[in-house]
Design a protein around this motif. Structure first.
Motif, PDB file in Angstrom:
ATOM      1  N   ARG A   1      21.064  23.958   9.085  1.00 24.45           N
ATOM      2  CA  ARG A   1      20.266  24.831   9.963  1.00 24.45           C
ATOM      3  C   ARG A   1      21.028  25.148  11.250  1.00 24.45           C
ATOM      4  O   ARG A   1      20.987  26.281  11.732  1.00 24.45           O
ATOM      5  CB  ARG A   1      18.915  24.183  10.276  1.00 24.45           C
ATOM      6  CG  ARG A   1      17.950  24.209   9.108  1.00 24.45           C
ATOM      7  CD  ARG A   1      16.518  23.926   9.509  1.00 24.45           C
ATOM      8  NE  ARG A   1      16.330  22.692  10.261  1.00 24.45           N
ATOM      9  CZ  ARG A   1      16.089  21.497   9.730  1.00 24.45           C
ATOM     10  NH1 ARG A   1      16.026  21.371   8.413  1.00 24.45           N
ATOM     11  NH2 ARG A   1      15.906  20.440  10.495  1.00 24.45           N
ATOM     12  N   ILE A   2      21.733  24.173  11.783  1.00 18.72           N
ATOM     13  CA  ILE A   2      22.506  24.408  13.008  1.00 18.72           C
ATOM     14  C   ILE A   2      23.606  25.427  12.753  1.00 18.72           C
ATOM     15  O   ILE A   2      23.840  26.321  13.580  1.00 18.72           O
ATOM     16  CB  ILE A   2      23.075  23.075  13.557  1.00 18.72           C
ATOM     17  CG1 ILE A   2      21.930  22.228  14.120  1.00 18.72           C
ATOM     18  CG2 ILE A   2      24.146  23.325  14.615  1.00 18.72           C
ATOM     19  CD1 ILE A   2      22.319  20.801  14.486  1.00 18.72           C
TER      20      ILE A   2
ATOM     21  N   HIS B   1      22.047  28.764  12.866  1.00 17.48           N
ATOM     22  CA  HIS B   1      21.805  29.200  14.249  1.00 17.48           C
ATOM     23  C   HIS B   1      23.097  29.727  14.881  1.00 17.48           C
ATOM     24  O   HIS B   1      23.100  30.768  15.542  1.00 17.48           O
ATOM     25  CB  HIS B   1      21.275  28.044  15.104  1.00 17.48           C
ATOM     26  CG  HIS B   1      19.929  27.522  14.706  1.00 17.48           C
ATOM     27  ND1 HIS B   1      18.814  28.316  14.554  1.00 17.48           N
ATOM     28  CD2 HIS B   1      19.502  26.251  14.434  1.00 17.48           C
ATOM     29  CE1 HIS B   1      17.778  27.570  14.212  1.00 17.48           C
ATOM     30  NE2 HIS B   1      18.178  26.305  14.133  1.00 17.48           N
ATOM     31  N   ARG B   2      24.179  28.988  14.663  1.00 15.79           N
ATOM     32  CA  ARG B   2      25.474  29.414  15.233  1.00 15.79           C
ATOM     33  C   ARG B   2      25.886  30.788  14.701  1.00 15.79           C
ATOM     34  O   ARG B   2      26.354  31.631  15.463  1.00 15.79           O
ATOM     35  CB  ARG B   2      26.556  28.384  14.905  1.00 15.79           C
ATOM     36  CG  ARG B   2      26.443  27.120  15.710  1.00 15.79           C
ATOM     37  CD  ARG B   2      27.537  26.139  15.340  1.00 15.79           C
ATOM     38  NE  ARG B   2      27.445  24.954  16.177  1.00 15.79           N
ATOM     39  CZ  ARG B   2      27.861  23.763  15.816  1.00 15.79           C
ATOM     40  NH1 ARG B   2      28.407  23.580  14.611  1.00 15.79           N
ATOM     41  NH2 ARG B   2      27.743  22.743  16.632  1.00 15.79           N
TER      42      ARG B   2
ATOM     43  N   SER C   1      26.458  26.806  20.890  1.00 17.56           N
ATOM     44  CA  SER C   1      25.288  26.040  21.338  1.00 17.56           C
ATOM     45  C   SER C   1      24.241  27.005  21.894  1.00 17.56           C
ATOM     46  O   SER C   1      24.577  28.111  22.334  1.00 17.56           O
ATOM     47  CB  SER C   1      25.678  25.021  22.400  1.00 17.56           C
ATOM     48  OG  SER C   1      25.919  25.654  23.633  1.00 17.56           O
ATOM     49  N   PRO C   2      22.985  26.585  21.928  1.00 23.76           N
ATOM     50  CA  PRO C   2      21.931  27.473  22.443  1.00 23.76           C
ATOM     51  C   PRO C   2      22.096  27.752  23.942  1.00 23.76           C
ATOM     52  O   PRO C   2      21.641  28.795  24.427  1.00 23.76           O
ATOM     53  CB  PRO C   2      20.633  26.712  22.154  1.00 23.76           C
ATOM     54  CG  PRO C   2      21.031  25.315  21.862  1.00 23.76           C
ATOM     55  CD  PRO C   2      22.441  25.343  21.395  1.00 23.76           C
TER      56      PRO C   2
ATOM     57  N   LYS D   1      13.543  30.674  18.573  1.00 22.34           N
ATOM     58  CA  LYS D   1      14.707  30.364  17.734  1.00 22.34           C
ATOM     59  C   LYS D   1      15.682  29.434  18.456  1.00 22.34           C
ATOM     60  O   LYS D   1      16.206  28.487  17.867  1.00 22.34           O
ATOM     61  CB  LYS D   1      15.431  31.653  17.323  1.00 22.34           C
ATOM     62  CG  LYS D   1      14.682  32.490  16.315  1.00 22.34           C
ATOM     63  CD  LYS D   1      15.473  33.764  16.028  1.00 22.34           C
ATOM     64  CE  LYS D   1      14.779  34.678  15.069  1.00 22.34           C
ATOM     65  NZ  LYS D   1      15.566  35.912  14.811  1.00 22.34           N
TER      66      LYS D   1
ATOM     67  N   TRP E   1      16.795  25.578  17.635  1.00 18.55           N
ATOM     68  CA  TRP E   1      18.191  25.158  17.596  1.00 18.55           C
ATOM     69  C   TRP E   1      18.370  23.887  18.427  1.00 18.55           C
ATOM     70  O   TRP E   1      19.020  22.928  17.989  1.00 18.55           O
ATOM     71  CB  TRP E   1      19.062  26.298  18.106  1.00 18.55           C
ATOM     72  CG  TRP E   1      20.544  26.114  17.957  1.00 18.55           C
ATOM     73  CD1 TRP E   1      21.213  25.025  17.455  1.00 18.55           C
ATOM     74  CD2 TRP E   1      21.549  27.049  18.316  1.00 18.55           C
ATOM     75  NE1 TRP E   1      22.561  25.232  17.485  1.00 18.55           N
ATOM     76  CE2 TRP E   1      22.796  26.478  18.013  1.00 18.55           C
ATOM     77  CE3 TRP E   1      21.520  28.323  18.864  1.00 18.55           C
ATOM     78  CZ2 TRP E   1      24.006  27.119  18.247  1.00 18.55           C
ATOM     79  CZ3 TRP E   1      22.724  28.966  19.092  1.00 18.55           C
ATOM     80  CH2 TRP E   1      23.953  28.375  18.791  1.00 18.55           C
ATOM     81  N   ARG E   2      17.802  23.863  19.624  1.00 18.74           N
ATOM     82  CA  ARG E   2      17.897  22.661  20.467  1.00 18.74           C
ATOM     83  C   ARG E   2      17.254  21.453  19.778  1.00 18.74           C
ATOM     84  O   ARG E   2      17.781  20.346  19.816  1.00 18.74           O
ATOM     85  CB  ARG E   2      17.225  22.907  21.817  1.00 18.74           C
ATOM     86  CG  ARG E   2      18.014  23.781  22.738  1.00 18.74           C
ATOM     87  CD  ARG E   2      17.342  23.900  24.116  1.00 18.74           C
ATOM     88  NE  ARG E   2      18.034  24.872  24.921  1.00 18.74           N
ATOM     89  CZ  ARG E   2      17.693  26.161  25.019  1.00 18.74           C
ATOM     90  NH1 ARG E   2      16.636  26.614  24.371  1.00 18.74           N
ATOM     91  NH2 ARG E   2      18.395  26.989  25.753  1.00 18.74           N
TER      92      ARG E   2
ATOM     93  N   ASP F   1      16.852  21.025  16.554  1.00 19.08           N
ATOM     94  CA  ASP F   1      17.721  20.631  15.440  1.00 19.08           C
ATOM     95  C   ASP F   1      18.938  19.848  15.935  1.00 19.08           C
ATOM     96  O   ASP F   1      19.358  18.875  15.299  1.00 19.08           O
ATOM     97  CB  ASP F   1      18.173  21.859  14.643  1.00 19.08           C
ATOM     98  CG  ASP F   1      17.069  22.422  13.757  1.00 19.08           C
ATOM     99  OD1 ASP F   1      16.114  21.676  13.449  1.00 19.08           O
ATOM    100  OD2 ASP F   1      17.172  23.610  13.373  1.00 19.08           O
TER     101      ASP F   1
END
Length: 190
Positions: A127-128, A131-132, A139-140, A162, A166-167, A169
């Motif tokens: 999942r990370i 997000h990337r 990073s977020p 979202k 991310w944070r 996760d």
């Protein structure tokens, strides 16, 4: 003999009193007898929720207990590492983040086998990576919510959610990674 008569009178008076029904109004409330552990638990419940520095009087209010008791328990919890004293005057405390993380890691390690922790770690890592890829950042913290929303014609709240995911996760990954290391250490020791 006079002594014997006095003793007999005392015994007789005592037995008459024993026959009287007890006065239940004079008894202590059961909750006051067991309040020692409950008081500690009440303060611990409050202590674990202190994300921002809070005064002793506010802690007492939240626990529905006295201020002196709050001060005593917070000092005790500070010695144990459950909370940290942030200021002395006024005395303010917050939950110790290291302690909270330790509890989370321990809970994961106790509730899951190492194989399951590894699977969960793999899932959250995937999942990370997603997000990337979506945000084009590592990073977020590198992403501006408003700029991204405007550039990608998305709602600000949606972008914020979202990034919040991310944070979350990223924090889950840190906890799972540490729990897996601890679980593997335990297996190696056996």
């Amino acid at each position: 003999m006079a002594c014997m008569t006095d003793m007999d009178s005392a015994r007789k008076a005592g037995s008459e009193q024993d026959e009287e029904e007890p006065n239940f109004d004079d008894w202590e409330e059961p909750s006051s007898i067991v309040s020692g552990d409950r008081t500690r638990d009440d303060f611990l419940d409050v202590a674990l929720q202190l994300r921002e520095p809070v005064t002793v009087s506010e802690i007492a209010d939240r626990a529905d207990r006295g201020e002196d008791s709050a001060r005593e328990y917070m000092r005790f919890f500070a010695e144990l590492g459950v909370v940290e004293r942030v200021t002395e005057r006024p005395e303010r405390y917050r939950a110790d983040r290291d302690y909270l993380r330790w509890r989370q890691v321990r809970r994961v390690k106790e509730e899951h086998e190492p194989e399951e922790i590894a699977r969960l770690l793999s899932d959250v890592t995937g999942r990370i990576e997603g997000h990337r890829d979506e945000f084009g950042a590592d990073s977020p913290e590198e992403v501006s919510v408003s700029e991204y929303a405007e550039e990608h014609d998305e709602d600000v709240e949606t972008v914020w959610r979202k990034l919040s995911d991310w944070r979350t996760d990223a924090e889950r990954r840190r906890i799972l990674d540490e729990a897996l290391k601890k679980a593997e250490e335990n297996v190696a020791v056996r």
